[in-house]
Write an enzyme that holds these catalytic residues in place. Structure first.
Site, short mmCIF file in Angstrom:
data_model
loop_
_atom_site.label_atom_id
_atom_site.label_comp_id
_atom_site.label_asym_id
_atom_site.label_seq_id
_atom_site.Cartn_x
_atom_site.Cartn_y
_atom_site.Cartn_z
N HIS A 242 22.48 -11.67 -4.84
CA HIS A 242 20.69 -11.42 -4.97
C HIS A 242 20.67 -11.04 -6.20
CE1 HIS A 242 18.62 -6.60 -4.72
NE2 HIS A 242 18.91 -6.89 -3.48
N ARG A 294 17.08 -12.05 -1.89
CA ARG A 294 17.77 -12.90 -1.15
C ARG A 294 17.67 -14.28 -0.47
NH1 ARG A 294 19.91 -8.61 1.92
NH2 ARG A 294 18.26 -7.74 2.54
N LYS A 297 14.72 -14.99 2.42
CA LYS A 297 14.53 -13.23 2.60
C LYS A 297 12.84 -13.15 2.24
CE LYS A 297 17.83 -10.93 4.11
NZ LYS A 297 17.77 -10.19 5.17
N ASP A 300 8.76 -10.53 -3.22
CA ASP A 300 8.74 -8.93 -3.38
C ASP A 300 8.59 -8.79 -4.67
OD1 ASP A 300 9.23 -6.17 -3.79
OD2 ASP A 300 10.24 -5.61 -2.60
N CYS A 302 9.66 -6.87 -7.15
CA CYS A 302 9.90 -6.51 -7.36
C CYS A 302 10.93 -7.67 -8.58
CB CYS A 302 10.90 -4.52 -7.25
SG CYS A 302 11.88 -6.46 -6.02
N TYR A 303 11.21 -7.99 -7.94
CA TYR A 303 11.46 -9.28 -8.38
C TYR A 303 11.39 -10.57 -9.49
CZ TYR A 303 14.90 -7.67 -4.26
OH TYR A 303 15.70 -7.35 -3.83
N ASP A 380 4.88 -4.50 -4.12
CA ASP A 380 5.71 -5.04 -3.28
C ASP A 380 4.56 -6.34 -2.53
OD1 ASP A 380 7.10 -7.05 -1.81
OD2 ASP A 380 8.15 -5.03 -0.14
N ASP A 387 3.73 1.96 -6.42
CA ASP A 387 4.73 2.82 -6.57
C ASP A 387 5.03 3.06 -7.64
OD1 ASP A 387 7.37 1.12 -6.03
OD2 ASP A 387 6.70 1.23 -4.29
N HIS A 390 8.00 0.10 -8.27
CA HIS A 390 7.25 -1.69 -8.24
C HIS A 390 6.04 -2.00 -8.81
CE1 HIS A 390 8.97 -2.05 -4.32
NE2 HIS A 390 9.42 -3.38 -4.54
#
Length: 498
Positions: A242, A294, A297, A300, A302-303, A380, A387, A390
């Protein structure tokens, strides 16, 4: 006239599944974010600042009530987002923040998620980092009121036989907690050999077959002696690789290097598989170059930090990037120096190559095209709302893609040579004092390692690598702490009495 090639959606081998259907729907939405004229949007700094100010001054929307135990995180996300944008709070709001943070300090050590709640490793990190941003030495500044001895005792009370740590009393083991503990211990000068004994071995055991890291591993205890862990026993990782766990494990591994260098035990990571996994987490053209957390998936925002920010950490371990030998601004590589990517040059040759192992331009475009919302704040991915979480990690990821920060060997050596041998820890931790020399070396090396990070001045003086130009530039963030270099240095130098 030749027409521009249309990006192809991810193939699904003519066997659609719910996963492949959602993947295609996401890619179609992302591709629509690119304007017809191909113009790169500006980073809406004013809109994002207004989004953050509204939450700081007016409070969070009602849906955030579920985050009552994460109050330090909410504040940290706001404060560090301001730092990325180059916004400094006025003295009044700074003091309000300091007073709020100190109300979270637990009487038994550490910081809790809110007044009267249990202390937790993650909220201790968020609280200390928030204090690094707004706090100061002296009365009312917060720093002098941090009970470092109790924090150390709290950390030791969470330590497990296999070198791992519970994130809170009666709670679970998680590498994110170890990362938070190590950042706080390093910043506040409470890192000891006793605290981290066995921790490198635990971190190494969390690496999965894919190359990334899971949250924990299964310890192998000796059936005849439950107090002893079998070093040679199988310790399978707990869960899949992750992005968040990987960043925390990798950053922890770097912070533990001074201890590993002093220890007879030399655990290791599979850097080849780790690099391959991280590279494969970056999305394709139809995913606009964003990162997923991941395998299989969705991307996003945040990654952008958890995965995109990990490449600076890889460089610290010798993977990718140009080696920082004597002067980071020099492009001339001396004969004995080898470019860590395997490139060999003759003495005095000029190196003019792209040393990146991920596409930083594509990552910047993902955040600018898909991460921003028209009204301010980051997300995201579309069509989701912005938010605080993020917003910070999109900004941190964008910063990491804009700046080249690396640990300078020259800076590290200079710091160690200038270390005053009479510099003693200002707080008595009551730790094992059998080998003061080892403890002193660990203190010196850990701080030198943390403060040796800097930006390549050649790249810092240019804006050609910043998508959208200089107006989109953010402040650089420290690859380990996710604070600015200035804030990282400020609180750590205070703690170490420098």
């Amino acid at each position: 006239m030749a027409t521009e090639r249309e990006p192809k959606l991810t193939p699904f081998d003519n066997y659609p599944t719910q996963t492949s259907i959602v993947q295609h729907e996401t890619e179609e939405v992302l591709l629509k974010q690119i304007p017809d004229d191909g113009q790169v949007p500006s980073l809406n700094k004013t809109g994002h600042m207004q989004f953050l100010v509204k939450q700081l001054v007016q409070g969070f929307p009602a849906r955030y009530s579920s985050q009552d135990a994460s109050q330090p995180w909410l504040l940290f996300w706001l404060l560090q987002s301001f730092s990325c944008l180059g916004v400094v709070l006025d003295p009044g709001n700074k003091q309000k923040a300091i007073d709020k943070i100190m109300a979270w300090q637990h009487p038994a050590g550490g910081f809790s998620g809110g007044p009267g709640q249990a202390a937790h490793l993650l909220t201790t990190y968020a609280s200390v980092c928030a204090l690094a941003i707004v706090g100061r030495a002296g009365p009312g500044g917060g720093w002098d009121d941090i009970d470092r001895k109790k924090i150390y005792d709290f950390f030791m009370s969470l330590k497990q036989k296999d070198g791992s740590f519970l994130v809170a009393h009666h709670s679970e083991v998680d590498v994110r907690g170890i990362y938070c503990l190590l950042v706080v211990a390093t910043l506040l000068d409470i890192l000891t050999p006793e605290l981290v004994a066995g921790t490198p071995e635990f971190i190494a055991s969390c690496q999965t077959y894919e190359g990334g890291f899971s949250c924990a591993s299964y310890p192998a205890y000796d059936p005849s002696n439950p107090e002893r862990i079998i070093d040679s026993g199988s310790r399978p990782s707990l869960g899949e690789a992750h992005g968040g766990y990987t960043f925390c494990a990798l950053a922890s591994w770097i912070m533990l290097q001074p201890y590993i260098n002093l220890s007879p035990s030399k655990p290791s990571l599979n850097l080849k598989s780790l690099t391959r996994w991280l590279v494969n987490m970056q999305g394709t053209e139809t995913e606009l170059g964003g990162f997923k957390g991941r395998t299989n998936k969705l991307v996003d925002g945040c990654y952008s930090w958890w995965c995109g920010g990990s490449f600076a950490l890889l460089e610290a371990l010798g993977v990718g990037g140009l080696e920082n030998a004597k002067a980071p601004s020099d492009e001339v590589i001396e004969e004995e120096e080898e470019i860590l990517r395997g490139l060999k040059v003759e003495s005095g040759d000029w190196v003019d190559v792209d040393d990146e192992i991920f596409n930083s331009k594509a990552l910047q475009e993902y955040i600018l095209f898909a991460g921003q919302t028209p009204s301010g704040g980051l997300r995201d991915k579309p069509p989701k709302n912005p938010d605080a979480y993020h917003t910070l990690y999109c900004l941190s990821g964008l910063s990491s893609a804009q700046h080249h920060l690396f640990p300078s060997k020259a800076k590290n050596e200079k710091f160690i040579k200038s270390w005053d041998s009479s510099n003693a820890r200002s707080v008595d931790l009551g730790a094992n004092r059998e080998d003061e020399e080892v403890t002193t070396t660990l203190r010196r090396s850990s701080l030198a390692s943390l403060l040796s990070w800097g930006e390549d001045p050649v790249r810092a003086g240019s804006f050609s690598h910043i998508v959208g130009g200089k107006e989109n530039r953010l402040n650089a963030t420290h690859p380990i702490t996710n604070l600015t270099i200035t804030h990282t240095e400020g609180i750590s130098k205070w703690a170490y009495g420098l």
